[in-house]
Scaffold this motif. Structure first.
Motif, PDB file in Angstrom:
ATOM      1  N   ILE A   1      20.497  30.526   3.499  1.00  0.00           N
ATOM      2  CA  ILE A   1      19.370  29.603   3.285  1.00  0.00           C
ATOM      3  C   ILE A   1      18.014  30.237   3.559  1.00  0.00           C
ATOM      4  CG2 ILE A   1      20.821  27.594   3.816  1.00  0.00           C
ATOM      5  CD1 ILE A   1      19.551  27.525   6.589  1.00  0.00           C
ATOM      6  N   LEU A   2      18.004  31.436   4.093  1.00  0.00           N
ATOM      7  CA  LEU A   2      16.739  32.046   4.507  1.00  0.00           C
ATOM      8  C   LEU A   2      15.788  32.254   3.330  1.00  0.00           C
ATOM      9  CD1 LEU A   2      15.189  33.063   6.926  1.00  0.00           C
ATOM     10  CD2 LEU A   2      16.232  35.313   6.618  1.00  0.00           C
ATOM     11  N   ASP A   3      16.280  32.774   2.211  1.00  0.00           N
ATOM     12  CA  ASP A   3      15.417  33.008   1.039  1.00  0.00           C
ATOM     13  C   ASP A   3      14.842  31.700   0.505  1.00  0.00           C
ATOM     14  OD1 ASP A   3      15.814  35.713   1.170  1.00  0.00           O
ATOM     15  OD2 ASP A   3      17.447  35.736  -0.306  1.00  0.00           O
ATOM     16  N   VAL A   4      15.633  30.633   0.549  1.00  0.00           N
ATOM     17  CA  VAL A   4      15.149  29.331   0.089  1.00  0.00           C
ATOM     18  C   VAL A   4      14.039  28.818   1.001  1.00  0.00           C
ATOM     19  CG1 VAL A   4      15.811  26.930  -0.366  1.00  0.00           C
ATOM     20  CG2 VAL A   4      17.390  28.785  -0.918  1.00  0.00           C
ATOM     21  N   LEU A   5      14.200  28.984   2.297  1.00  0.00           N
ATOM     22  CA  LEU A   5      13.179  28.554   3.247  1.00  0.00           C
ATOM     23  C   LEU A   5      11.884  29.330   3.052  1.00  0.00           C
ATOM     24  CD1 LEU A   5      15.407  28.222   6.464  1.00  0.00           C
ATOM     25  CD2 LEU A   5      14.442  26.359   5.108  1.00  0.00           C
ATOM     26  N   ARG A   6      12.015  30.611   2.757  1.00  0.00           N
ATOM     27  CA  ARG A   6      10.819  31.428   2.544  1.00  0.00           C
ATOM     28  C   ARG A   6      10.064  31.019   1.283  1.00  0.00           C
ATOM     29  NH1 ARG A   6      13.929  37.135   3.662  1.00  0.00           N
ATOM     30  NH2 ARG A   6      13.647  37.248   5.932  1.00  0.00           N
TER      31      ARG A   6
ATOM     32  N   CYS B   1      16.797  25.542  11.016  1.00  0.00           N
ATOM     33  CA  CYS B   1      16.189  24.396  10.307  1.00  0.00           C
ATOM     34  C   CYS B   1      15.509  23.429  11.275  1.00  0.00           C
ATOM     35  CB  CYS B   1      17.261  23.670   9.504  1.00  0.00           C
ATOM     36  SG  CYS B   1      17.933  24.651   8.129  1.00  0.00           S
ATOM     37  N   ASP B   2      16.079  23.267  12.456  1.00  0.00           N
ATOM     38  CA  ASP B   2      15.466  22.378  13.456  1.00  0.00           C
ATOM     39  C   ASP B   2      14.128  22.922  13.936  1.00  0.00           C
ATOM     40  OD1 ASP B   2      17.590  20.656  13.287  1.00  0.00           O
ATOM     41  OD2 ASP B   2      18.653  21.482  15.016  1.00  0.00           O
ATOM     42  N   GLY B   3      13.987  24.246  13.926  1.00  0.00           N
ATOM     43  CA  GLY B   3      12.765  24.856  14.441  1.00  0.00           C
ATOM     44  C   GLY B   3      11.637  24.934  13.434  1.00  0.00           C
TER      45      GLY B   3
ATOM     46  N   ASN C   1       7.734  25.398   0.664  1.00  0.00           N
ATOM     47  CA  ASN C   1       6.979  24.811   1.767  1.00  0.00           C
ATOM     48  C   ASN C   1       7.066  23.283   1.761  1.00  0.00           C
ATOM     49  OD1 ASN C   1       5.950  27.255   2.887  1.00  0.00           O
ATOM     50  ND2 ASN C   1       4.508  27.379   1.170  1.00  0.00           N
ATOM     51  N   GLU C   2       8.013  22.743   1.034  1.00  0.00           N
ATOM     52  CA  GLU C   2       8.157  21.293   0.925  1.00  0.00           C
ATOM     53  C   GLU C   2       9.427  20.838   1.645  1.00  0.00           C
ATOM     54  OE1 GLU C   2       8.990  20.132  -3.143  1.00  0.00           O
ATOM     55  OE2 GLU C   2       9.636  22.181  -3.589  1.00  0.00           O
ATOM     56  N   ALA C   3       9.664  19.550   1.621  1.00  0.00           N
ATOM     57  CA  ALA C   3      10.884  18.994   2.217  1.00  0.00           C
ATOM     58  C   ALA C   3      12.097  19.480   1.432  1.00  0.00           C
ATOM     59  CB  ALA C   3      10.826  17.478   2.211  1.00  0.00           C
ATOM     60  N   LEU C   4      13.154  19.854   2.172  1.00  0.00           N
ATOM     61  CA  LEU C   4      14.350  20.421   1.546  1.00  0.00           C
ATOM     62  C   LEU C   4      15.593  19.646   1.975  1.00  0.00           C
ATOM     63  CD1 LEU C   4      13.675  24.240   2.061  1.00  0.00           C
ATOM     64  CD2 LEU C   4      13.421  22.955  -0.070  1.00  0.00           C
TER      65      LEU C   4
END
Length: 287
Positions: free
Chosen positions: A148-153, A175-177, A156-159
């Motif tokens: 999931i790291l590449d998706v988080l990078r 994800c909590d952080g 910048n919206e709700a996922l």
């Protein structure tokens, strides 16, 4: 549900004990109750006849109550196991669906998804204000940080991450952080939603799956023979035979020691012959 399936579930519920073992427990327990009640009643009534009659009737009443409780427990056990099988069937079915069928099922499960697009790991979509990333993975392949790291990078919206398996502790902590709304929906959550929307497999399919599980768990004579005459058991049979032959030196001779030793050596010979036959058949290409 047929009688064979019912017996199978009763055996499972009682820790795998056979009907013979359960019958012995049934008889012993009732004899114990009857004797205890008889002595208590005899102490107070001083009448042998009255004590024996009342103790028998009380035992019958207790037995009926126990049978009623066991019936309720059996029904609850069967219901829970069929639910487990339904959930297992659903996850397996979803795993081997085509991507289009998988996205269609999820769209129905979540009451509509918008802008569904293929993704190398499943599909993406939108649900309200969140962007959905659905993993079309196996239920045993846990989603980790690297997944999931590449998706988080890149967002910048709700996922909303959807998976047929669980998320690792590190992925959940990551994800909590993050200071935005990120929702994790695991395989267990998918099953809850499927049960809520009545989208689990039907009872008939679950019973058929349970029937297959029962058939694979039953010990047949062929399986017993295969296990008893396994190549791995040869050394054990020889070792046991030698120990039994030497044991009279310690405890003194008993007539059954030679019989036990003969059985051990006979099993070792049979297992050896079976393994040799299997090896020769394999070299000849006979299956």
């Amino acid at each position: 549900m047929d009688a064979k399936m019912l017996r199978y579930y009763q055996k499972q519920m009682h820790g795998g004990r056979s009907i013979v073992a359960r019958t012995i427990d049934f008889v012993v327990f009732r004899l114990f109750i009857t004797v205890m009640m008889f002595w208590v009643l005899l102490y107070y009534s001083r009448s042998f006849t009255v004590s024996i009659i009342i103790s028998i009737f009380l035992t019958m009443a207790v037995s009926l109550a126990v049978l009623k409780i066991n019936k309720i427990r059996t029904e609850r056990f069967i219901k829970q196991d069929l639910k487990r099988i339904k959930e297992k069937c659903l996850l397996e079915t979803l795993t081997f669906m085509t991507k289009d069928k998988f996205s269609e099922y999820m769209e129905k499960l979540f009451d509509g998804l918008e802008n569904i697009k293929p993704w190398d790991k499943g599909f993406t979509a939108r649900k309200n204000e969140a962007k959905v990333y659905a993993f079309h993975n196996h239920p045993r392949s846990m989603i980790d940080v690297s997944d999931i790291l590449d998706v988080l990078r890149a967002n910048n919206e709700a996922l909303l991450f959807l998976s047929l398996s669980e998320f690792s502790d590190n992925a959940q902590k990551l994800c909590d952080g993050i200071d935005r709304e990120i929702t994790l929906i695991s395989g267990a959550d998918v099953l809850k939603l499927a049960a809520k929307h009545n989208m689990l497999p039907d009872e008939e399919e679950a019973e058929q799956r349970s029937q297959r599980e029962m058939n694979t768990s039953i010990l047949t004579l062929e399986r017993i023979r295969q296990t008893t005459l396994s190549k791995k058991k040869i050394k054990r049979y020889v070792f046991c035979g030698v120990i039994v032959i030497l044991w009279p030196i310690v405890t003194g001779f008993k007539f059954y020691y030679p019989i036990i030793a003969a059985v051990c050596f006979s099993l070792a010979v049979l297992a050896f012959r079976k393994s040799r036959h299997s090896e020769e058949s394999g070299r000849m290409g006979i299956s």
